[in-house]
Design a protein around this motif. Structure first.
Motif, PDB file in Angstrom:
ATOM      1  N   ALA A 183     118.750  16.473 109.496  1.00 15.83           N
ATOM      2  CA  ALA A 183     118.246  16.864 108.355  1.00 15.83           C
ATOM      3  C   ALA A 183     119.224  16.459 107.051  1.00 15.83           C
ATOM      4  CB  ALA A 183     118.320  18.474 108.437  1.00 15.83           C
ATOM      5  N   HIS A 184     120.388  16.546 107.181  1.00  8.32           N
ATOM      6  CA  HIS A 184     121.311  15.947 105.977  1.00  8.32           C
ATOM      7  C   HIS A 184     120.817  14.515 105.704  1.00  8.32           C
ATOM      8  CE1 HIS A 184     124.421  19.569 106.317  1.00  8.32           C
ATOM      9  NE2 HIS A 184     123.055  19.808 105.839  1.00  8.32           N
ATOM     10  N   ILE A 185     120.881  13.739 106.859  1.00  5.88           N
ATOM     11  CA  ILE A 185     120.781  12.330 106.589  1.00  5.88           C
ATOM     12  C   ILE A 185     119.079  12.262 105.803  1.00  5.88           C
ATOM     13  CG2 ILE A 185     120.111  10.200 107.480  1.00  5.88           C
ATOM     14  CD1 ILE A 185     122.143  10.998 109.890  1.00  5.88           C
ATOM     15  N   HIS A 186     118.226  13.001 106.288  1.00  2.00           N
ATOM     16  CA  HIS A 186     116.801  13.075 105.789  1.00  2.00           C
ATOM     17  C   HIS A 186     117.110  13.358 104.129  1.00  2.00           C
ATOM     18  CE1 HIS A 186     112.484  13.072 105.698  1.00  2.00           C
ATOM     19  NE2 HIS A 186     112.670  14.378 105.066  1.00  2.00           N
ATOM     20  N   GLN A 195     113.849   9.960 103.889  1.00  2.00           N
ATOM     21  CA  GLN A 195     113.535   8.527 104.482  1.00  2.00           C
ATOM     22  C   GLN A 195     113.311   8.512 105.828  1.00  2.00           C
ATOM     23  OE1 GLN A 195     117.549   6.684 104.224  1.00  2.00           O
ATOM     24  NE2 GLN A 195     118.171   7.706 105.943  1.00  2.00           N
ATOM     25  N   MET A 196     113.478   9.792 106.709  1.00  2.00           N
ATOM     26  CA  MET A 196     113.167   9.631 108.111  1.00  2.00           C
ATOM     27  C   MET A 196     111.960  10.051 108.427  1.00  2.00           C
ATOM     28  SD  MET A 196     116.290   8.545 109.026  1.00  2.00           S
ATOM     29  CE  MET A 196     116.056   8.700 110.749  1.00  2.00           C
ATOM     30  N   ARG A 197     111.008   9.129 108.387  1.00  2.00           N
ATOM     31  CA  ARG A 197     109.628   9.483 108.583  1.00  2.00           C
ATOM     32  C   ARG A 197     108.945   9.023 109.718  1.00  2.00           C
ATOM     33  NH1 ARG A 197     107.965  11.787 104.195  1.00  2.00           N
ATOM     34  NH2 ARG A 197     109.174  12.021 102.048  1.00  2.00           N
ATOM     35  N   THR A 198     109.429   7.816 110.261  1.00  2.00           N
ATOM     36  CA  THR A 198     108.916   7.054 111.429  1.00  2.00           C
ATOM     37  C   THR A 198     109.823   6.709 112.563  1.00  2.00           C
ATOM     38  OG1 THR A 198     109.133   4.851 110.514  1.00  2.00           O
ATOM     39  CG2 THR A 198     107.197   6.065 109.724  1.00  2.00           C
ATOM     40  N   SER A 199     109.323   6.380 113.644  1.00  2.00           N
ATOM     41  CA  SER A 199     110.282   5.985 114.869  1.00  2.00           C
ATOM     42  C   SER A 199     110.958   5.123 114.608  1.00  2.00           C
ATOM     43  CB  SER A 199     109.282   6.053 116.100  1.00  2.00           C
ATOM     44  OG  SER A 199     108.403   4.978 115.999  1.00  2.00           O
ATOM     45  N   GLN A 224     126.376   7.726 123.310  1.00  5.26           N
ATOM     46  CA  GLN A 224     126.270   9.089 123.378  1.00  5.26           C
ATOM     47  C   GLN A 224     126.253   9.582 121.961  1.00  5.26           C
ATOM     48  OE1 GLN A 224     129.742  10.849 125.486  1.00  5.26           O
ATOM     49  NE2 GLN A 224     128.555  12.826 125.910  1.00  5.26           N
ATOM     50  N   PHE A 225     125.386  10.669 121.684  1.00  5.93           N
ATOM     51  CA  PHE A 225     125.099  11.207 120.471  1.00  5.93           C
ATOM     52  C   PHE A 225     124.914  12.710 120.641  1.00  5.93           C
ATOM     53  CE2 PHE A 225     123.705   7.037 120.072  1.00  5.93           C
ATOM     54  CZ  PHE A 225     124.448   6.462 118.838  1.00  5.93           C
ATOM     55  N   TYR A 226     125.341  13.555 119.561  1.00  7.56           N
ATOM     56  CA  TYR A 226     124.844  14.936 119.486  1.00  7.56           C
ATOM     57  C   TYR A 226     124.152  14.895 118.179  1.00  7.56           C
ATOM     58  CZ  TYR A 226     128.121  16.561 122.942  1.00  7.56           C
ATOM     59  OH  TYR A 226     128.840  16.916 123.937  1.00  7.56           O
ATOM     60  N   CYS A 227     122.896  15.341 118.116  1.00  8.83           N
ATOM     61  CA  CYS A 227     122.087  15.519 117.025  1.00  8.83           C
ATOM     62  C   CYS A 227     121.530  16.856 116.816  1.00  8.83           C
ATOM     63  CB  CYS A 227     120.881  14.384 117.326  1.00  8.83           C
ATOM     64  SG  CYS A 227     121.293  12.688 117.278  1.00  8.83           S
ATOM     65  N   HIS A 228     122.015  17.237 115.486  1.00  4.35           N
ATOM     66  CA  HIS A 228     121.389  18.426 114.782  1.00  4.35           C
ATOM     67  C   HIS A 228     120.196  18.393 114.141  1.00  4.35           C
ATOM     68  CE1 HIS A 228     125.214  20.838 115.279  1.00  4.35           C
ATOM     69  NE2 HIS A 228     125.608  19.736 115.581  1.00  4.35           N
ATOM     70  N   PHE A 229     119.293  19.047 114.682  1.00  8.55           N
ATOM     71  CA  PHE A 229     117.907  18.960 113.941  1.00  8.55           C
ATOM     72  C   PHE A 229     117.390  20.202 113.613  1.00  8.55           C
ATOM     73  CE2 PHE A 229     113.556  17.921 113.428  1.00  8.55           C
ATOM     74  CZ  PHE A 229     113.495  16.364 113.124  1.00  8.55           C
ATOM     75  N   SER A 230     116.565  20.233 112.372  1.00  5.25           N
ATOM     76  CA  SER A 230     115.666  21.372 111.761  1.00  5.25           C
ATOM     77  C   SER A 230     115.051  20.748 110.701  1.00  5.25           C
ATOM     78  CB  SER A 230     116.861  22.478 111.283  1.00  5.25           C
ATOM     79  OG  SER A 230     117.535  22.065 110.003  1.00  5.25           O
ATOM     80  N   GLY A 231     114.155  21.711 110.149  1.00  8.62           N
ATOM     81  CA  GLY A 231     113.536  21.330 108.875  1.00  8.62           C
ATOM     82  C   GLY A 231     114.537  21.538 107.745  1.00  8.62           C
ATOM     83  N   ILE A 232     114.288  21.050 106.503  1.00  2.47           N
ATOM     84  CA  ILE A 232     115.046  21.228 105.583  1.00  2.47           C
ATOM     85  C   ILE A 232     114.284  21.062 104.090  1.00  2.47           C
ATOM     86  CG2 ILE A 232     115.736  18.521 105.316  1.00  2.47           C
ATOM     87  CD1 ILE A 232     118.528  19.491 104.858  1.00  2.47           C
ATOM     88  N   GLU A 233     114.684  21.852 103.095  1.00  5.54           N
ATOM     89  CA  GLU A 233     114.006  21.787 101.869  1.00  5.54           C
ATOM     90  C   GLU A 233     115.337  21.079 101.199  1.00  5.54           C
ATOM     91  OE1 GLU A 233     113.181  24.521  97.948  1.00  5.54           O
ATOM     92  OE2 GLU A 233     112.968  25.255  99.859  1.00  5.54           O
ATOM     93  N   HIS A 234     114.786  19.972 100.449  1.00  9.82           N
ATOM     94  CA  HIS A 234     115.780  19.029  99.814  1.00  9.82           C
ATOM     95  C   HIS A 234     115.185  18.709  98.211  1.00  9.82           C
ATOM     96  CE1 HIS A 234     113.443  15.414 100.688  1.00  9.82           C
ATOM     97  NE2 HIS A 234     113.069  16.099 101.614  1.00  9.82           N
ATOM     98  N   ARG A 235     116.317  18.263  97.401  1.00  4.38           N
ATOM     99  CA  ARG A 235     115.926  17.786  96.125  1.00  4.38           C
ATOM    100  C   ARG A 235     116.869  16.964  95.495  1.00  4.38           C
ATOM    101  NH1 ARG A 235     115.433  22.901  92.763  1.00  4.38           N
ATOM    102  NH2 ARG A 235     113.887  23.433  94.569  1.00  4.38           N
ATOM    103  N   THR A 236     116.179  15.732  94.996  1.00  7.74           N
ATOM    104  CA  THR A 236     117.064  14.565  94.094  1.00  7.74           C
ATOM    105  C   THR A 236     118.227  14.271  95.438  1.00  7.74           C
ATOM    106  OG1 THR A 236     118.571  16.396  92.784  1.00  7.74           O
ATOM    107  CG2 THR A 236     116.366  15.585  92.044  1.00  7.74           C
TER     108      THR A 236
END
Length: 215
Positions: A15-18, A24-28, A46-58
């Motif tokens: 979510a933060h990377i997006h 930017q994270m829109r496609t596979s 090996q990865f840990y991935c946190h995922f959720s929806g996010i509201e972002h601006r600028t």
């Protein structure tokens, strides 16, 4: 830090990377580039991935949201994990405000992607077998399948929209006239007569000031 501390595992907050990438994270393919970059720089699978929806601006993350209410979709990540993530050892963590709900939603999307993959492979195997039997190329068979699917969709009867129900006419409300009972009427009449008698008696003993002057 992962390169210098033994036994550590990289954690990616999708979510933060997006948000930092202005959505930017829109496609596979976007996820493929991200994991390839981390693998090349760190050299781990090996990865840990946190995922959720996010509201972002600028380019800034505002707050987490439900996945369905965000422009960050989980389907592309699920598609990447199933199609190209065979080398990954990934643990997905839900950061959504609807924690359990969105965790189940992510798991269901991964299962859907797996089913789609199996269906596609089954179609490819069938097309390959038909190609050997008929002597036609797989591309010709694929084009024919597309044409047949389009013809079926065009020939499918369209379900008419349900007609709006006719407005119900309200039945006229009969006003029930309340009739007073004879006993109640008699009681009221007697009460009125009593009041008149009391008033008359008051008038008898009501003297004017001029009458007082006579004595």
């Amino acid at each position: 830090m992962v390169n210098h501390v033994e036994g550590t595992v990289p954690v990616l907050n999708i979510a933060h990377i997006h948000a930092r990438g202005h959505g930017q994270m829109r496609t596979s393919e976007d996820y493929g580039e991200l994991f390839d970059m981390v693998r090349e720089s760190i050299g781990t699978k090996q990865f840990y991935c946190h995922f959720s929806g996010i509201e972002h601006r600028t380019g800034n993350a505002m707050h987490y949201t439900q996945i369905k209410k965000s422009d960050l979709n989980f389907e592309p990540l699920a598609e990447f994990i199933v199609e190209d993530g065979g080398w990954l050892d990934i643990t997905l963590i839900s950061d959504s405000p609807l924690l359990e709900h969105d965790a189940m939603y992510m798991m269901q999307n991964i299962e859907k992607s797996r089913h789609k993959q199996l269906e596609r492979k089954a179609r490819e195997d069938r097309r390959r077998a038909l190609s050997l039997q008929t002597g036609k190329s797989e591309e010709e068979l694929r084009t024919k399948e597309t044409q047949i699917a389009a013809a079926r969709a065009a020939a499918a009867p369209k379900t008419p929209a349900p007609a709006a129900p006719a407005p119900k006419e309200e039945a006229p409300k009969a006003e029930a006239a309340k009739e007073e009972k004879p006993a109640a009427k008699a009681k009221k009449a007697a009460k009125k007569a009593t009041k008149k008698e009391e008033k008359a008696e008051d008038d008898v003993f009501d003297f004017d000031e001029e009458d007082d002057d006579l004595f």
